[in-house]
Design an enzyme around this catalytic site. Structure first.
Site, PDB file in Angstrom:
ATOM      1  N   ARG A  78      53.337 -30.779 -55.182  1.00 36.51           N
ATOM      2  CA  ARG A  78      51.938 -30.816 -55.616  1.00 36.51           C
ATOM      3  C   ARG A  78      51.677 -29.987 -56.865  1.00 36.51           C
ATOM      4  O   ARG A  78      50.730 -30.258 -57.593  1.00 36.51           O
ATOM      5  CB  ARG A  78      51.056 -30.213 -54.515  1.00 36.51           C
ATOM      6  CG  ARG A  78      50.807 -31.143 -53.378  1.00 36.51           C
ATOM      7  CD  ARG A  78      50.179 -30.362 -52.236  1.00 36.51           C
ATOM      8  NE  ARG A  78      49.942 -31.236 -51.114  1.00 36.51           N
ATOM      9  CZ  ARG A  78      48.860 -31.984 -50.972  1.00 36.51           C
ATOM     10  NH1 ARG A  78      47.908 -31.960 -51.861  1.00 36.51           N
ATOM     11  NH2 ARG A  78      48.722 -32.780 -49.931  1.00 36.51           N
ATOM     12  N   ASP A 105      71.352 -30.160 -39.216  1.00 37.08           N
ATOM     13  CA  ASP A 105      71.416 -28.899 -38.487  1.00 37.08           C
ATOM     14  C   ASP A 105      72.438 -28.089 -39.269  1.00 37.08           C
ATOM     15  O   ASP A 105      73.640 -28.367 -39.204  1.00 37.08           O
ATOM     16  CB  ASP A 105      71.906 -29.129 -37.051  1.00 37.08           C
ATOM     17  CG  ASP A 105      72.038 -27.816 -36.288  1.00 37.08           C
ATOM     18  OD1 ASP A 105      72.214 -26.774 -36.949  1.00 37.08           O
ATOM     19  OD2 ASP A 105      71.970 -27.831 -35.060  1.00 37.08           O
ATOM     20  N   HIS A 106      71.976 -27.094 -40.036  1.00 33.52           N
ATOM     21  CA  HIS A 106      72.909 -26.469 -40.996  1.00 33.52           C
ATOM     22  C   HIS A 106      74.073 -25.761 -40.302  1.00 33.52           C
ATOM     23  O   HIS A 106      75.108 -25.530 -40.921  1.00 33.52           O
ATOM     24  CB  HIS A 106      72.167 -25.553 -41.976  1.00 33.52           C
ATOM     25  CG  HIS A 106      71.789 -24.215 -41.435  1.00 33.52           C
ATOM     26  ND1 HIS A 106      70.696 -24.013 -40.632  1.00 33.52           N
ATOM     27  CD2 HIS A 106      72.380 -23.000 -41.559  1.00 33.52           C
ATOM     28  CE1 HIS A 106      70.621 -22.746 -40.299  1.00 33.52           C
ATOM     29  NE2 HIS A 106      71.633 -22.097 -40.847  1.00 33.52           N
ATOM     30  N   LYS A 150      78.610 -25.112 -41.203  1.00 30.56           N
ATOM     31  CA  LYS A 150      79.306 -23.826 -41.352  1.00 30.56           C
ATOM     32  C   LYS A 150      80.799 -24.036 -41.109  1.00 30.56           C
ATOM     33  O   LYS A 150      81.182 -24.709 -40.158  1.00 30.56           O
ATOM     34  CB  LYS A 150      78.758 -22.795 -40.352  1.00 30.56           C
ATOM     35  CG  LYS A 150      77.361 -22.287 -40.705  1.00 30.56           C
ATOM     36  CD  LYS A 150      76.955 -21.186 -39.746  1.00 30.56           C
ATOM     37  CE  LYS A 150      75.490 -20.833 -39.908  1.00 30.56           C
ATOM     38  NZ  LYS A 150      75.208 -19.834 -40.934  1.00 30.56           N
ATOM     39  N   GLU A 183      70.082 -12.274 -34.535  1.00 26.58           N
ATOM     40  CA  GLU A 183      69.611 -12.001 -35.894  1.00 26.58           C
ATOM     41  C   GLU A 183      68.915 -10.658 -35.919  1.00 26.58           C
ATOM     42  O   GLU A 183      68.193 -10.320 -34.973  1.00 26.58           O
ATOM     43  CB  GLU A 183      68.602 -13.058 -36.323  1.00 26.58           C
ATOM     44  CG  GLU A 183      69.179 -14.448 -36.443  1.00 26.58           C
ATOM     45  CD  GLU A 183      68.137 -15.388 -37.012  1.00 26.58           C
ATOM     46  OE1 GLU A 183      68.108 -15.551 -38.225  1.00 26.58           O
ATOM     47  OE2 GLU A 183      67.336 -15.916 -36.223  1.00 26.58           O
ATOM     48  N   HIS A 235      70.891 -25.391 -33.014  1.00 27.28           N
ATOM     49  CA  HIS A 235      72.131 -24.681 -33.342  1.00 27.28           C
ATOM     50  C   HIS A 235      72.980 -24.349 -32.100  1.00 27.28           C
ATOM     51  O   HIS A 235      74.179 -24.623 -32.065  1.00 27.28           O
ATOM     52  CB  HIS A 235      71.833 -23.380 -34.087  1.00 27.28           C
ATOM     53  CG  HIS A 235      70.945 -23.560 -35.285  1.00 27.28           C
ATOM     54  ND1 HIS A 235      70.941 -24.695 -36.042  1.00 27.28           N
ATOM     55  CD2 HIS A 235      70.042 -22.742 -35.858  1.00 27.28           C
ATOM     56  CE1 HIS A 235      70.071 -24.565 -37.030  1.00 27.28           C
ATOM     57  NE2 HIS A 235      69.514 -23.394 -36.941  1.00 27.28           N
ATOM     58  N   LYS A 258      65.476 -12.736 -32.440  1.00 32.24           N
ATOM     59  CA  LYS A 258      65.200 -12.061 -33.710  1.00 32.24           C
ATOM     60  C   LYS A 258      65.033 -10.577 -33.422  1.00 32.24           C
ATOM     61  O   LYS A 258      64.694 -10.175 -32.306  1.00 32.24           O
ATOM     62  CB  LYS A 258      63.920 -12.605 -34.332  1.00 32.24           C
ATOM     63  CG  LYS A 258      64.034 -14.093 -34.652  1.00 32.24           C
ATOM     64  CD  LYS A 258      63.498 -14.423 -36.018  1.00 32.24           C
ATOM     65  CE  LYS A 258      63.609 -15.891 -36.322  1.00 32.24           C
ATOM     66  NZ  LYS A 258      64.719 -16.214 -37.216  1.00 32.24           N
TER      67      LYS A 258
HETATM   68  C1  BG6 Z   1      67.187 -21.583 -39.000  1.00 31.89           C
HETATM   69  C2  BG6 Z   1      66.047 -20.996 -38.222  1.00 31.89           C
HETATM   70  O1  BG6 Z   1      67.447 -22.900 -38.587  1.00 31.89           O
HETATM   71  O2  BG6 Z   1      68.354 -20.800 -38.792  1.00 31.89           O
HETATM   72  C3  BG6 Z   1      65.802 -19.557 -38.630  1.00 31.89           C
HETATM   73  O3  BG6 Z   1      64.882 -21.761 -38.463  1.00 31.89           O
HETATM   74  C4  BG6 Z   1      67.072 -18.750 -38.527  1.00 31.89           C
HETATM   75  O4  BG6 Z   1      64.781 -18.964 -37.846  1.00 31.89           O
HETATM   76  C5  BG6 Z   1      68.218 -19.462 -39.242  1.00 31.89           C
HETATM   77  O5  BG6 Z   1      66.836 -17.486 -39.120  1.00 31.89           O
HETATM   78  C6  BG6 Z   1      69.534 -18.763 -38.976  1.00 31.89           C
HETATM   79  O6  BG6 Z   1      70.526 -19.345 -39.775  1.00 31.89           O
HETATM   80  P1  BG6 Z   1      71.799 -18.515 -40.252  1.00 31.89           P
HETATM   81  O7  BG6 Z   1      72.610 -19.502 -41.012  1.00 31.89           O
HETATM   82  O8  BG6 Z   1      71.262 -17.395 -41.110  1.00 31.89           O
HETATM   83  O9  BG6 Z   1      72.446 -18.011 -39.015  1.00 31.89           O
END
Ligand code: BG6
Length: 518
Positions: free
Chosen positions: A50, A185-186, A190, A224, A248, A348
């Site tokens: 935007r 899903d990142h 990894k 985390e 995850h 967290k």
């Molecule tokens: C994300 C979550 O998918 O993964 C975050 O939304 C989280 O809340 C993050 O902090 C953690 O990813 P990584 O790669 O830092 O372990």
């Protein structure tokens, strides 16, 4: 998966290009792919948002993001300038049709100037509420028509429960073919998560032991130390269960528990993973507290710094009942895993950022040694460390040197960085390259996302019905609420202290054979 194949000409369209994800993850990943020679010969990255921005302002803004977030640190000016000439920006309102018509014309023009058909990737780096809307407008503008080359990438959260995920899947699969949809899903990008497949199915050594006869239980920890940072408005509506476990942690569980795939093809691996989700025993609603625990952090100290109460974080409700910690006990009802508990925990503001899988083996069936020899005896344990130190650690017993028989646990350690001496790619580099190459192996299929929500449905329903009266119930900088200790202690077990921390705290107790790389 086709290794070593460079993608064909590509137009990479980012919806929400002014946002944090583009700045922190997407452009640093694309730039690193460019430096490593993985980018297609012809590439255009077109950012839409935007805001009012010129191409030059867009490029300068992204350069700052790469400087701050790339694993390689600051850019090399010459190389950045060469890369940046492929970056463009257009102002666009995603709630109306016009920008989508304009986009179609622009893409046609680029293809014409290249005299080639291009992969068209529509990356939705936008809040979840906009996904269906954008998908419909891509449809009306006929932007997805070339089903072999047009792809849509959708970020998590994929819905907020089973019903909403089904609806979202219906919308997307009503417009696109499943093979055009990349649900990210990142964690699956990894290196160490992918290595679970290599470790399990590239070796004969562990597979005979990988079952209920030898494994006592499995623990998956994703801890985390950060709080919600600037994401309070999203997180306060999500919570740890939706934000981390649904995707995850369950994906990691699938890789640990799946049967051996027949081939390394996208659908075969995804089939085997979805089988695991279908085999997870439904959590009984009435016994929810024996299987699921939630927590919310109060103020505390982490690494010498004061952390505030979750309810004091920006954009978080002052009386929020959202969980920032969740732990589950799950069973996988099949021949391999019958009776083996899988304990999952994430939170967290825990003491450190650590992701680790602990495979705890059973005790030996009969103790040969006298009690005096067994004072320090521990059953075997295999640790798959995902981050921050990526590696694999195996604990076994040896004779302690001396004139008496005394058993002592030692740790055999493998560190990625030490063994390979390379800087592994970031998860997004792997995943974006796969999208450009049209490889869906590391992405979630519609049925997987729904099966994962199905597993969590009883917990979501119970937690919505029964309010957590004790929130906040753990201090920042601790390992979560007391109830989480009870969850595992009632089975006569305890949470494993992550290896990396054990070693940091007491090298001698860690019995290191090799020292961790600094
Ligand atoms: C994300 C979550 O998918 O993964 C975050 O939304 C989280 O809340 C993050 O902090 C953690 O990813 P990584 O790669 O830092 O372990």
């Amino acid at each position: 998966m086709e290794n070593n194949v460079k993608p064909e000409p590509t137009i990479f369209v980012i919806f929400g290009a002014g946002g944090d994800l583009t700045w922190r993850k997407l452009i640093p990943a694309l730039y690193n792919l460019y430096l490593d020679g993985w980018m297609p010969e012809r590439i255009v990255v077109l950012g839409l948002d935007r805001a009012e921005m010129t191409d030059t302002e867009f490029r300068d803004h992204l350069k700052e993001g790469v400087d701050k977030n790339s694993r390689r640190g600051k850019v090399d000016k010459k190389r950045w300038d060469a890369f940046a000439q492929n970056l463009f920006f257009s102002k666009a309102d995603f709630e109306v049709d016009k920008p989508f018509q304009n986009l179609r014309k622009r893409l046609e023009k680029i293809e014409k100037s290249w005299n080639a058909k291009a992969n068209k990737i529509f990356y939705l780096a936008v809040p979840p509420g906009l996904v269906q809307n954008i998908a419909h407008r891509l449809d009306s503008a006929k932007l997805y028509k070339d089903w072999q080359r047009s792809r849509i990438v959708v970020e998590k959260p994929f819905g907020r429960d089973l019903e909403s995920a089904k609806k979202l899947n219906e919308t997307l699969t009503g417009i696109f073919l499943e093979s055009q949809i990349y649900r990210i899903d990142h964690y699956l990008g990894k290196e160490t998560v992918q290595n679970i497949l290599a470790f399990r199915f590239g070796n004969t050594l562990f597979e005979p032991l990988w079952n209920r006869h030898y494994i006592d239980h499995v623990q998956i920890t994703v801890a985390e130390s950060v709080g919600v940072e600037h994401r309070g408005s999203y997180y306060d509506h999500a919570g740890a269960l939706r934000d981390m476990i649904q995707n995850h942690l369950l994906q990691i569980l699938c890789l640990i528990a799946m049967e051996a795939p027949v081939s390394f093809s996208g659908n075969e691996i995804r089939n085997k993973k979805v089988d695991v989700l279908h085999a997870i025993r439904p959590i009984p609603f009435e016994q929810i507290n024996d299987f699921a625990v939630r927590g919310q952090y109060a103020a505390g100290w982490i690494e010498g710094e004061r952390a505030k109460d979750y309810r004091q974080e920006p954009d978080v409700a002052k009386d929020s009942l959202t969980e920032t910690y969740a732990a589950l006990k799950l069973f996988v009802d099949n021949w391999r895993w019958q009776g083996v508990p899988f304990y999952l925990r994430t939170g967290k503001r825990l003491p450190a950022k650590i992701s680790e899988v602990a495979i705890q083996f059973r005790p030996v069936p009969h103790q040969t040694f006298p009690a005096a020899a067994l004072m320090d005896w521990r059953p075997n344990r295999l640790l798959l460390a995902i981050q921050p130190q990526e590696g694999i650690f195996l604990r076994f017993e040896v004779k302690h040197p001396g004139l008496t028989m005394h058993l002592s646990p030692v740790l055999m350690q493998f560190y990625y960085r030490e063994a390979f001496d390379v800087d592994p790619p970031e998860a997004y580099e792997t995943l974006l390259l796969d999208v450009m190459r049209g490889d869906t192996t590391l992405f979630m299929r519609a049925d997987q996302t729904q099966a994962a929500w199905q597993v969590l449905s009883p917990v979501i329903q119970a937690w919505e019905k029964i309010k957590p009266y004790s929130f906040p119930n753990y201090q920042a900088g601790t390992w979560g609420p007391e109830e989480a200790e009870i969850l595992i202690a009632q089975d006569g077990r305890s949470w494993v202290m992550p290896t990396y921390l054990q070693c940091q705290e007491n090298m001698a107790a860690c019995h290191v054979m090799t020292r961790p790389p600094s």
